[in-house]
Design an enzyme around this catalytic site. Structure first.
Site, mmCIF file in Angstrom:
data_model
loop_
_atom_site.group_PDB
_atom_site.id
_atom_site.type_symbol
_atom_site.label_atom_id
_atom_site.label_comp_id
_atom_site.label_asym_id
_atom_site.label_seq_id
_atom_site.Cartn_x
_atom_site.Cartn_y
_atom_site.Cartn_z
ATOM 1 N N ALA A 280 4.298 4.056 3.218
ATOM 2 C CA ALA A 280 3.862 2.832 2.533
ATOM 3 C C ALA A 280 3.961 1.667 3.509
ATOM 4 O O ALA A 280 4.488 1.829 4.614
ATOM 5 C CB ALA A 280 4.751 2.568 1.323
ATOM 6 N N LYS A 281 3.469 0.530 3.129
ATOM 7 C CA LYS A 281 3.674 -0.696 3.910
ATOM 8 C C LYS A 281 3.408 -1.886 3.010
ATOM 9 O O LYS A 281 2.619 -1.786 2.062
ATOM 10 C CB LYS A 281 2.706 -0.745 5.104
ATOM 11 C CG LYS A 281 3.189 -1.628 6.232
ATOM 12 C CD LYS A 281 4.246 -0.914 7.053
ATOM 13 C CE LYS A 281 4.788 -1.736 8.184
ATOM 14 N NZ LYS A 281 5.655 -0.909 9.041
ATOM 15 N N GLY A 282 4.050 -3.003 3.311
ATOM 16 C CA GLY A 282 3.807 -4.224 2.558
ATOM 17 C C GLY A 282 3.627 -5.387 3.511
ATOM 18 O O GLY A 282 4.004 -5.304 4.684
ATOM 19 N N CYS B 277 0.851 -1.196 0.000
ATOM 20 C CA CYS B 277 0.000 0.000 0.000
ATOM 21 C C CYS B 277 0.881 1.239 0.000
ATOM 22 O O CYS B 277 1.802 1.360 0.811
ATOM 23 C CB CYS B 277 -0.897 0.014 1.241
ATOM 24 S SG CYS B 277 -1.753 1.606 1.430
ATOM 25 N N ASP C 38 10.219 -5.347 8.474
ATOM 26 C CA ASP C 38 9.228 -5.189 9.540
ATOM 27 C C ASP C 38 9.154 -6.563 10.206
ATOM 28 O O ASP C 38 10.096 -7.349 10.094
ATOM 29 C CB ASP C 38 7.880 -4.725 8.960
ATOM 30 C CG ASP C 38 6.911 -4.257 10.028
ATOM 31 O OD1 ASP C 38 7.105 -3.151 10.556
ATOM 32 O OD2 ASP C 38 5.966 -4.984 10.368
#
Ligand code: NAD
Length: 419
Positions: free
Chosen positions: A106-108, A61, A147
């Site tokens: 953002a993040k995944g 995202c 992460d």
């Protein structure tokens, strides 16, 4: 549904709405700031050791790119969902703006249980995920990082996969790499170091110092264990810590380096044979300590915990550990909580410093990295306290979100609306 059961995404939006009252942000821009710019879902076929193919779900995202390239980690966990990835991407946008990094958020994530995957399966999954999102990422576009359950090993595979497609080595496409591939000194302990720096700052704000301060830390993984060790080095007494396997307590203080060595070799706190008594996670959160540091999962400080908490100060090392209803109770009870978007920002700050070194093809020393990290966090802490006083916000979180909203709104105002 009580808000203790609300999703991380709903909680994030609630926090932004609370800050809207104090920020200089128009209704139109605020609405834009509540919505992610884009979210990609990918299906990842991976060959298992058994010879069968299994499809894993992955997400990336990009929440907001108004202030610069998107930036955020990649999480591997069975509970990963699109909603959670979106919320964490939003948190990243708030965090990068608060600590004045020239990035968006953002993040995944990939829905998987890394404990059930062999090294080769992890490698195939990581490479396939990188291929799946590679049209979205790039050193000037979107820069992933580690992460939960990803680290330097996965970042090396991501960097390699992206570089193979581009035809040359591009270290700056991800951060959190091994040192030999362009990683930075200080990245592994950066988030925990940031938590220790911020704990020292909030104690100073109340006329105290870490020396002889009692601390309880929920979660003794990367962040919790480094925060514990670095606070102990500053003179604090870490009297309790825990992980999924249980907790340990010693009123005279734990030997944090010894506990960390045990966790490093065995992967868990259970089985630690130092001079300690057992303690449950529930008891730990209600201990009579000077500082409570949640460093494990989201939503650990619920309304019930907030009602019964005996700590003087909370420093949020985990992402989203306090629910909005618990926040209200902490305000009523006059227990300050330093919000996650500042307290755990050490990781993204040092990630930024890694990216800067990569783009300049230059290596900094550990001392330079740590000094820059400390300066940025200390400045932001002072800005947050100033906003808390001048805007008279109910708590530090609202002050931090107000600064962040102001910065994001200013970027949108200068750029305007396309077309
Ligand atoms: P980690 O996987 O290294 O450690 C997590 C720890 O929490 C482990 O000790 C685990 O056993 C414990 N834990 C998990 N579930 C628990 C539960 N229900 N009760 C008690 N303990 C539990 O992860 P980490 O990198 O240390 O991250 C911890 C938190 O900090 C997460 O919320 C993460 O999003 C946040 N964070 C991490 C970074 C970073 O750079 N690693 C940066 C910003 C925020």
């Amino acid at each position: 549904m009580t808000d203790d059961a609300a999703s991380t995404l709903e909680n994030m939006r609630t926090q932004m709405e609370r800050a809207q009252e104090y920020a200089q942000v128009t209704e139109n821009v605020f609405t834009r700031l509540l919505h992610p710019e884009r979210t990609l879902e990918v299906s990842l076929p991976v060959l298992r050791e058994s010879g069968e193919e299994e499809i894993f779900k992955g997400y990336r995202c990009q929440f907001s790119g108004a202030r610069g390239p998107y930036k955020g980690g990649v999480r591997y966990h069975p509970s990963v969902s699109m909603d959670e990835v979106i919320a964490l991407a939003g948190l990243m946008s708030s965090k990068t703006a608060l600590v004045s990094l020239p990035y968006g958020g953002a993040k995944g994530g990939v829905v998987c249980n890394p404990k059930e995957l062999t090294r080769n399966e992890m490698k195939r999954l990581t490479r396939r995920y990188t291929e799946g999102i590679r049209r979205m990422i790039g050193p000037k576009m979107d820069i992933p990082a580690p992460d939960m359950n990803t680290g330097p090993r996965e970042m090396a595979w991501m960097m390699d996969t992206f570089s193979v497609y581009e035809g040359h080595t591009i270290p700056e496409v991800v951060t959190g790499k091994p040192l030999e591939l362009g990683g930075t000194p200080g990245r592994v302990e950066a988030t925990g170091r940031g938590v220790a720096i911020i704990t020292e700052k909030i104690l100073e704000y109340y006329g105290r110092s870490p020396k002889n301060t009692t601390v309880a830390i929920q979660g003794f993984g990367n962040v919790g264990s480094w925060a514990g060790r670095l606070l102990a080095e500053r003179g604090a007494n870490v009297i309790a810590t825990s992980d999924v396997t249980g907790g340990i307590y010693n009123s005279d203080g734990l030997d944090t380096h010894d506990v960390a060595a045990h966790v490093e070799s065995s992967g868990q706190i259970a089985g630690y044979d130092g001079d300690v008594d057992p303690i449950s996670n529930d008891e730990l959160l209600r201990l009579d300590v000077d500082v409570l540091i949640p460093a494990a999962v989201s939503h650990s400080i619920t309304a019930d915990v907030a009602e019964e908490m005996q700590a003087d100060i909370v420093v949020e090392a985990a992402n989203g550990p306090t629910t909005p209803r618990a926040d209200d109770i902490l305000v009523e009870r006059d227990i300050p909580a330093v919000p996650d978007i500042l307290a755990n920002a050490g990781g993204v700050i040092v990630s930024y410093l890694e990216w800067v070194q990569n783009t300049q093809e230059y290596r900094w020393t550990l001392e330079e990295v740590n000094a820059d990290l400390e300066r940025r966090l200390a400045n932001t802490f002072d800005e947050m306290v100033e906003a808390y006083r001048s805007y008279e916000t109910p708590d530090l979180r609202t002050a931090a979100y107000t600064i962040s909203l102001d910065r994001q709104a200013t970027a949108h105002a200068y750029r305007g609306l396309f077309p």
